[in-house]
Design a protein around this motif. Sequence first.
Motif, PDB file in Angstrom:
ATOM      1  N   ASP A 123       2.684   6.636   8.447  1.00 17.81           N
ATOM      2  CA  ASP A 123       4.280   5.646   8.070  1.00 17.81           C
ATOM      3  C   ASP A 123       5.272   6.286   8.905  1.00 17.81           C
ATOM      4  O   ASP A 123       6.187   5.533   8.989  1.00 17.81           O
TER       5      ASP A 123
ATOM      6  N   GLU B 252       6.823  11.608  -2.688  1.00 14.76           N
ATOM      7  CA  GLU B 252       6.723  12.568  -2.520  1.00 14.76           C
ATOM      8  C   GLU B 252       7.502  13.432  -4.599  1.00 14.76           C
ATOM      9  O   GLU B 252       7.057  14.731  -4.914  1.00 14.76           O
TER      10      GLU B 252
ATOM     11  N   ARG C   6       0.352  -1.272  -0.109  1.00 10.66           N
ATOM     12  CA  ARG C   6       0.207   0.024   0.070  1.00 10.66           C
ATOM     13  C   ARG C   6       0.804   1.296   0.228  1.00 10.66           C
ATOM     14  O   ARG C   6       2.242   1.446   0.497  1.00 10.66           O
ATOM     15  N   ALA C   7      -0.061   2.646  -0.770  1.00  8.75           N
ATOM     16  CA  ALA C   7       0.807   3.441  -0.877  1.00  8.75           C
ATOM     17  C   ALA C   7       1.506   4.009   0.658  1.00  8.75           C
ATOM     18  O   ALA C   7       0.782   4.088   1.916  1.00  8.75           O
ATOM     19  N   VAL C   8       2.729   4.124   0.678  1.00  8.59           N
ATOM     20  CA  VAL C   8       3.029   5.288   1.988  1.00  8.59           C
ATOM     21  C   VAL C   8       2.569   6.048   2.634  1.00  8.59           C
ATOM     22  O   VAL C   8       1.959   7.419   1.806  1.00  8.59           O
ATOM     23  N   ALA C   9       2.005   6.468   3.935  1.00  5.38           N
ATOM     24  CA  ALA C   9       0.839   7.072   4.238  1.00  5.38           C
ATOM     25  C   ALA C   9       2.201   8.886   5.738  1.00  5.38           C
ATOM     26  O   ALA C   9       2.308   8.121   5.870  1.00  5.38           O
ATOM     27  N   ALA C  10       1.017   9.550   6.027  1.00  4.44           N
ATOM     28  CA  ALA C  10       2.023  10.162   6.252  1.00  4.44           C
ATOM     29  C   ALA C  10       1.941   9.840   8.137  1.00  4.44           C
ATOM     30  O   ALA C  10       2.993   9.973   8.502  1.00  4.44           O
TER      31      ALA C  10
ATOM     32  N   ARG D 132       5.911   2.650  -1.511  1.00  7.61           N
ATOM     33  CA  ARG D 132       4.705   1.417  -0.482  1.00  7.61           C
ATOM     34  C   ARG D 132       5.392   0.640   0.519  1.00  7.61           C
ATOM     35  O   ARG D 132       7.026   0.144   1.227  1.00  7.61           O
TER      36      ARG D 132
END
Length: 83
Positions: free
Chosen positions: A23, A55, A17-21, A62
């Motif tokens: 994480d 960014e 899954r995409a990296v989120a803040a 991920r």
Amino acid sequence: MKRNAGSSNGMNEVTLRAVAAGDWPLIRAWIKRPDIGRWWGSATAAEAEMRLVAETGPAIARIVLMSGEPVGYTHAIDAGHWG
């Protein structure tokens, strides 16, 4: 993306899954581990690289999940973009 990896107790689902803040504390903890630090080098430089990837449009960052639990980080970069 989903893949199944065999284990002694059945199948474990591997997903990305995409990296989120939220994480970043976990990622920082990972890159401070000596075994991971040997690969990435300086934790500060590693985090800077990871943030740049997260960014940048032509790159993907991920979190690797096994059976829903975060177990790693990976990224891919379009090398042509950065020369």
